[in-house]
Design a protein around this motif. Structure first.
Motif, PDB file in Angstrom:
ATOM      1  N   PHE A   1      -3.181   0.243   0.086  1.00  0.00           N
ATOM      2  CA  PHE A   1      -4.452  -0.373   0.482  1.00  0.00           C
ATOM      3  C   PHE A   1      -5.259   0.632   1.276  1.00  0.00           C
ATOM      4  N   ASN A   2      -6.361   1.105   0.704  1.00  0.00           N
ATOM      5  CA  ASN A   2      -7.216   2.053   1.403  1.00  0.00           C
ATOM      6  C   ASN A   2      -8.669   1.612   1.405  1.00  0.00           C
ATOM      7  N   GLY A   3      -8.870   0.291   1.328  1.00  0.00           N
ATOM      8  CA  GLY A   3     -10.217  -0.248   1.392  1.00  0.00           C
ATOM      9  C   GLY A   3     -10.633  -0.544   2.814  1.00  0.00           C
ATOM     10  N   PRO A   4     -11.824  -1.111   2.997  1.00  0.00           N
ATOM     11  CA  PRO A   4     -12.271  -1.478   4.339  1.00  0.00           C
ATOM     12  C   PRO A   4     -11.428  -2.616   4.877  1.00  0.00           C
ATOM     13  N   PRO A   5     -11.320  -2.750   6.190  1.00  0.00           N
ATOM     14  CA  PRO A   5     -10.593  -3.888   6.747  1.00  0.00           C
ATOM     15  C   PRO A   5     -11.189  -5.188   6.207  1.00  0.00           C
TER      16      PRO A   5
ATOM     17  N   PHE B   1      14.288   4.131   4.102  1.00  0.00           N
ATOM     18  CA  PHE B   1      14.539   2.837   3.479  1.00  0.00           C
ATOM     19  C   PHE B   1      13.356   2.373   2.618  1.00  0.00           C
ATOM     20  N   GLY B   2      12.377   3.274   2.454  1.00  0.00           N
ATOM     21  CA  GLY B   2      11.287   2.999   1.523  1.00  0.00           C
ATOM     22  C   GLY B   2      10.114   2.228   2.076  1.00  0.00           C
ATOM     23  N   VAL B   3       9.976   2.190   3.413  1.00  0.00           N
ATOM     24  CA  VAL B   3       8.860   1.455   4.013  1.00  0.00           C
ATOM     25  C   VAL B   3       8.251   2.261   5.169  1.00  0.00           C
ATOM     26  N   GLN B   4       7.052   1.850   5.566  1.00  0.00           N
ATOM     27  CA  GLN B   4       6.403   2.333   6.771  1.00  0.00           C
ATOM     28  C   GLN B   4       5.739   1.150   7.457  1.00  0.00           C
ATOM     29  N   MET B   5       5.444   1.303   8.729  1.00  0.00           N
ATOM     30  CA  MET B   5       4.771   0.238   9.459  1.00  0.00           C
ATOM     31  C   MET B   5       3.348   0.041   8.933  1.00  0.00           C
ATOM     32  N   LYS B   6       2.941  -1.208   8.862  1.00  0.00           N
ATOM     33  CA  LYS B   6       1.547  -1.575   8.606  1.00  0.00           C
ATOM     34  C   LYS B   6       0.984  -0.947   7.343  1.00  0.00           C
ATOM     35  N   ALA B   7       1.772  -0.959   6.282  1.00  0.00           N
ATOM     36  CA  ALA B   7       1.335  -0.421   4.998  1.00  0.00           C
ATOM     37  C   ALA B   7       1.464  -1.504   3.938  1.00  0.00           C
ATOM     38  N   TRP B   8       0.878  -1.230   2.779  1.00  0.00           N
ATOM     39  CA  TRP B   8       0.938  -2.157   1.645  1.00  0.00           C
ATOM     40  C   TRP B   8       1.485  -1.421   0.443  1.00  0.00           C
ATOM     41  N   TYR B   9       2.475  -2.043  -0.228  1.00  0.00           N
ATOM     42  CA  TYR B   9       3.125  -1.413  -1.369  1.00  0.00           C
ATOM     43  C   TYR B   9       3.119  -2.346  -2.573  1.00  0.00           C
ATOM     44  N   LYS B  10       3.081  -1.751  -3.741  1.00  0.00           N
ATOM     45  CA  LYS B  10       3.072  -2.530  -4.980  1.00  0.00           C
ATOM     46  C   LYS B  10       4.473  -3.059  -5.266  1.00  0.00           C
ATOM     47  N   ARG B  11       4.565  -4.359  -5.427  1.00  0.00           N
ATOM     48  CA  ARG B  11       5.812  -5.024  -5.785  1.00  0.00           C
ATOM     49  C   ARG B  11       5.490  -6.153  -6.768  1.00  0.00           C
ATOM     50  N   ASP B  12       6.116  -6.130  -7.944  1.00  0.00           N
ATOM     51  CA  ASP B  12       5.958  -7.204  -8.924  1.00  0.00           C
ATOM     52  C   ASP B  12       4.490  -7.493  -9.240  1.00  0.00           C
ATOM     53  N   GLY B  13       3.722  -6.437  -9.416  1.00  0.00           N
ATOM     54  CA  GLY B  13       2.344  -6.596  -9.861  1.00  0.00           C
ATOM     55  C   GLY B  13       1.332  -6.961  -8.801  1.00  0.00           C
ATOM     56  N   LYS B  14       1.707  -6.928  -7.526  1.00  0.00           N
ATOM     57  CA  LYS B  14       0.746  -7.202  -6.459  1.00  0.00           C
ATOM     58  C   LYS B  14       1.121  -6.394  -5.216  1.00  0.00           C
ATOM     59  N   LEU B  15       0.214  -6.358  -4.250  1.00  0.00           N
ATOM     60  CA  LEU B  15       0.466  -5.622  -3.016  1.00  0.00           C
ATOM     61  C   LEU B  15       1.123  -6.537  -1.983  1.00  0.00           C
TER      62      LEU B  15
ATOM     63  N   LYS C   1     -16.376   9.787  -0.533  1.00  0.00           N
ATOM     64  CA  LYS C   1     -16.596   8.388  -0.897  1.00  0.00           C
ATOM     65  C   LYS C   1     -15.516   7.473  -0.330  1.00  0.00           C
ATOM     66  N   GLU C   2     -14.266   7.930  -0.344  1.00  0.00           N
ATOM     67  CA  GLU C   2     -13.170   7.101   0.159  1.00  0.00           C
ATOM     68  C   GLU C   2     -13.408   6.676   1.600  1.00  0.00           C
ATOM     69  N   ALA C   3     -13.950   7.599   2.407  1.00  0.00           N
ATOM     70  CA  ALA C   3     -14.218   7.273   3.807  1.00  0.00           C
ATOM     71  C   ALA C   3     -15.402   6.317   3.934  1.00  0.00           C
ATOM     72  N   TRP C   4     -16.439   6.560   3.141  1.00  0.00           N
ATOM     73  CA  TRP C   4     -17.582   5.631   3.176  1.00  0.00           C
ATOM     74  C   TRP C   4     -17.141   4.233   2.747  1.00  0.00           C
ATOM     75  N   ASP C   5     -16.251   4.163   1.761  1.00  0.00           N
ATOM     76  CA  ASP C   5     -15.759   2.863   1.305  1.00  0.00           C
ATOM     77  C   ASP C   5     -15.067   2.098   2.424  1.00  0.00           C
ATOM     78  N   ASN C   6     -14.436   2.830   3.355  1.00  0.00           N
ATOM     79  CA  ASN C   6     -13.719   2.207   4.465  1.00  0.00           C
ATOM     80  C   ASN C   6     -14.641   1.590   5.501  1.00  0.00           C
TER      81      ASN C   6
ATOM     82  N   TRP D   1      -9.136  -7.288  -3.324  1.00  0.00           N
ATOM     83  CA  TRP D   1      -9.673  -5.915  -3.335  1.00  0.00           C
ATOM     84  C   TRP D   1      -8.943  -5.068  -4.365  1.00  0.00           C
ATOM     85  N   TRP D   2      -7.623  -5.183  -4.410  1.00  0.00           N
ATOM     86  CA  TRP D   2      -6.810  -4.356  -5.305  1.00  0.00           C
ATOM     87  C   TRP D   2      -7.126  -4.651  -6.763  1.00  0.00           C
ATOM     88  N   ARG D   3      -7.283  -5.930  -7.079  1.00  0.00           N
ATOM     89  CA  ARG D   3      -7.621  -6.292  -8.461  1.00  0.00           C
ATOM     90  C   ARG D   3      -8.971  -5.732  -8.875  1.00  0.00           C
ATOM     91  N   GLU D   4      -9.929  -5.757  -7.937  1.00  0.00           N
ATOM     92  CA  GLU D   4     -11.272  -5.255  -8.241  1.00  0.00           C
ATOM     93  C   GLU D   4     -11.263  -3.744  -8.460  1.00  0.00           C
TER      94      GLU D   4
END
Length: 501
Positions: free
Chosen positions: A437-441, A226-240, A139-144, A495-498
Motif C-alpha cells: 500500500f503506497n497510496g495516500p492515507p 518471518f515474512g512481516v514488518q510493522m504497519k505494512a500491507w501484503y497481498k494474501r489470497d487476492g487482497k491486501l 508522481k508516487e510522492a504527489w499521489d501520497n 484503492w488497490w483494486r483501482e
C-alpha cells in the motif's frame, strides 16, 4: 542521562510539545533584509534535535537569511521541543490563528485534517510558483498527498529507502569462538552467548544478547525473518491484509518472547528511548543490535572511541524457518508540509519550499561552499568542525528534501569512508520488503490509525515481555478489526483494486 543526538529517527518521529506558541518576528539587522515591502510567513517545523551556535537561533542565522534574500519573503520560525509534536500541532490548528505552514511526519495527522477540510488545496499555487517542486518530486510522492484530485501537502522526500541493518561486535564473536550468524537459530545462539558468557571479560553479568527500542522499534530484521514488518500491507489470497494481524506476526512475537524468557533480550526494552539504547551501546553492554544505517558514525563510532578494541561488522539479515528475510521499506514521503485553510499566504509558502527544493538544496544539505565544503580533485571534501557547527541548516533543508542519489553518495562518502554509510544503505536497499500500500492515507486511517497503532504497540510489548500470554494476539486481531481496522482494510483494498485495473 544525557540525550545523544540522532538524525533519521528524530526526523521519522519529529514532535512538538504543547504550550509552545508562535514567536513574534524579531529582526536581526546583520542577518535580515529590509522587511518594509516583503510579506512575512510563520512556519512550525521540526528542530531535528539541532542546536544553534552562540548568538544564533531559528530566526537569526545565515541560512535563514540566505533563504529570505532569495525568495523575497520573511520567514518567522517556531521550533517547539521534541516531544509530543503532533499533539502540539493539534493545539495550534485549534488556536484560531494557525501559522502559514506546518510540517508533520505523521500521515494520520495529515489525513485527519484533510478530512476536516482544514487544509488549503495547493494545485494552483504549485503550478504558478513550484517549478522546482514539479520537476523534482515524483508522481508516487504527489499521489501520497493528493485526495480527490487536490494536493493538500508538499512532500519532503526520504533520502533512503530503508533504515535498519544488523551490526555485531566481531571481537566478541572471536573471543567466544563464534561465526557471524545467518539464520534466526544461529542468531539466538550468538545472542545467548553475548548475554551469558561474559563477552567483555569483566567478570560481571552486565551484557545483553540484543537490545531494542520502546514501541518495538529496531526489530525489523527479526520480523522480516518471518515474512512481516510493522504497519505494512501484503497481498494474501487476492487482497491486501494488514501485517499486524497475520499469523506470521504471531510467530515473530513468539521468537522475541523466547529471547525475553531466556534473559537474552534486554529486559528494559519497553523503556528504551534512543538515547538509552545509545548509552548501552557506547558503554559496551550491547554487542548485537539492529542499527540505523547512520549508527556507524554515531553510537558505534562512540563505542569504538571509548573501547579501541571494539570491532563492529554488518551481518547478513537473519533468515527465518521459511527462508524469508528482509527489512521494512520507508515511505517515499518523509514529511508533509501543509497550509492551514485560514492562511492567506499559500503562494509565499510554495515559494519558500520551491527554493529549498531547487536552488537552495545544495547549500541547505551540504552547507555553504568554501565554508563547510569544497572539491579537491573533483571529490567532495568536508570541514568537519564547520559541518557540525552549521548542522542546524538541516532544519530548513528537511522541509523539502529532494533526495538526489548522486548528492547522497557524494555526501555520505565524504563524511568518512570508514563509516561505510553508503555501503549500509545499499545493503538495506537490496533486502527491502515492499509495503504493497503506497497510496495516500485513507479517511478511516485519519479516524482510527492512532488508537490502533497504540493498541498494537501495547499488546505486542506485553506479549514479548511476558505480561500477556501469546493467545492475547488473537484477541488483539479481533479488537483491531472491530475498532476500525476492517474499515481501513476496505478502503485500502478499494484503492488497490483501482490501481491494479
Amino acid at each position: 542521562m544525557k540525550r545523544l543526538q540522532t538524525t533519521l529517527l528524530v526526523i521519522l518521529l519529529g514532535c512538538l510539545t504543547a504550550g509552545c506558541g508562535i514567536p513574534k518576528l524579531d529582526m536581526n539587522e546583520d542577518n535580515r533584509v529590509d522587511t518594509a515591502n516583503e510579506p512575512t510567513i510563520r512556519i512550525v517545523a521540526n528542530s531535528l534535535g539541532m542546536n544553534f551556535p552562540e548568538n544564533m537561533d531559528e530566526n537569526h542565522n545565515p541560512y535563514l537569511s540566505y533563504i529570505e534574500k532569495n525568495i523575497g519573503v520573511q520567514v518567522n520560525v517556531t521550533l517547539p521541543p521534541l516531544n509530543g509534536y503532533d499533539e502540539k500541532l493539534n493545539v495550534i490548528m485549534a488556536s484560531g490563528e494557525p501559522p502559514d505552514l506546518l510540517n508533520t511526519s505523521d500521515p494520520s495527522w495529515f489525513i485527519h485534517f484533510v478530512n476536516q477540510k482544514a487544509l488549503t488545496p495547493l494545485n494552483d499555487y504549485i503550478d504558478k510558483y513550484g517549478a522546482n517542486l514539479k520537476a523534482k518530486i515524483p508522481k508516487e510522492a504527489w499521489d501520497n498527498v493528493t485526495v480527490n484530485g487536490k494536493i493538500y501537502a508538499i512532500p519532503s522526500l526520504n533520502e533512503v529507502k530503508g533504515t535498519e541493518i544488523m551490526y555485531a561486535r566481531k571481537d566478541w564473536l572471536d573471543k567466544l569462538g563464534l561465526q557471524p550468524p545467518k539464520t534466526v537459530e544461529e542468531y539466538k545462539t550468538v545472542m545467548r552467548a553475548f548475554a551469558q558468557r561474559d563477552p567483555d571479560g569483566n567478570g560481571k553479568n552486565d551484557t545483553y544478547g540484543v537490545s531494542i527500542l520502546e514501541r518495538l522499534r529496531r526489530t525489523s530484521p527479526f520480523l522480516g525473518a518471518f515474512g512481516v514488518q510493522m504497519k505494512a500491507w501484503y497481498k494474501r489470497d487476492g487482497k491486501l491484509i494488514y501485517s499486524g494481524i497475520l499469523p506470521e506476526m504471531k510467530e515473530a512475537l513468539l521468537y522475541l518472547r523466547g529471547l525475553y524468557d531466556e534473559g537474552v533480550l534486554d529486559p528494559e526494552f519497553p523503556l528504551n528511548k534512543i538515547d538509552v539504547l545509545g548509552e548501552k551501546i557506547v558503554n559496551g553492554r550491547v554487542g548485537l543490535f539492529s542499527a540505523a544505517w547512520s549508527d556507524t558514525r554515531a553510537h558505534i563510532a562512540a563505542n569504538r572511541k571509548k573501547d579501541p578494541n571494539a570491532v563492529w561488522i554488518p551481518l547478513e539479515f537473519p533468515v527465518g524457518p521459511g527462508g524469508k528475510h528482509g527489512v521494512y521499506s520507508t515511505s517515499i514521503v518523509r514529511s508533509y508540509n501543509v497550509v492551514p485553510i485560514k492562511s492567506e499566504k499559500p503562494e509565499a509558502v510554495v515559494k519558500l519550499l520551491d527554493f529549498v527544493a531547487g536552488p537552495g538544496q545544495t547549500s541547505l544539505k551540504l552547507g555553504f561552499e568554501n565554508e563547510v565544503w569544497n572539491r579537491v580533485n573533483g571529490k567532495l571534501s568536508i570541514r568537519f568542525d564547520e559541518h557540525a557547527k552549521q548542522g542546524y541548516r538541516g532544519i530548513y533543508g528537511a522541509l523539502a528534501d529532494m533526495a538526489d542519489p548522486v548528492v547522497t553518495k557524494d555526501r555520505l562518502e565524504a563524511l568518512g569512508e570508514q563509516f561505510h554509510l553508503y555501503d549500509n544503505i545499499q545493503r538495506i536497499e537490496n533486502n527491502l520488503m515492499e509495503d504493497q500500500f503506497n497510496g495516500p492515507p485513507t479517511p478511516a486511517m485519519g479516524k482510527h490509525q492512532v488508537k490502533l497503532s497504540k493498541l498494537q504497540e501495547e499488546t505486542f510489548t506485553r506479549i514479548i515481555a511476558g505480561l500477556s500470554p501469546i493467545e492475547e494476539f488473537d484477541a488483539f486481531v479481533k479488537k483491531w478489526k472491530e475498532s476500525g481496522g476492517d474499515e481501513i482494510a476496505g478502503e485500502v483494498n478499494e484503492w488497490w483494486r483501482e490501481t491494479t485495473k
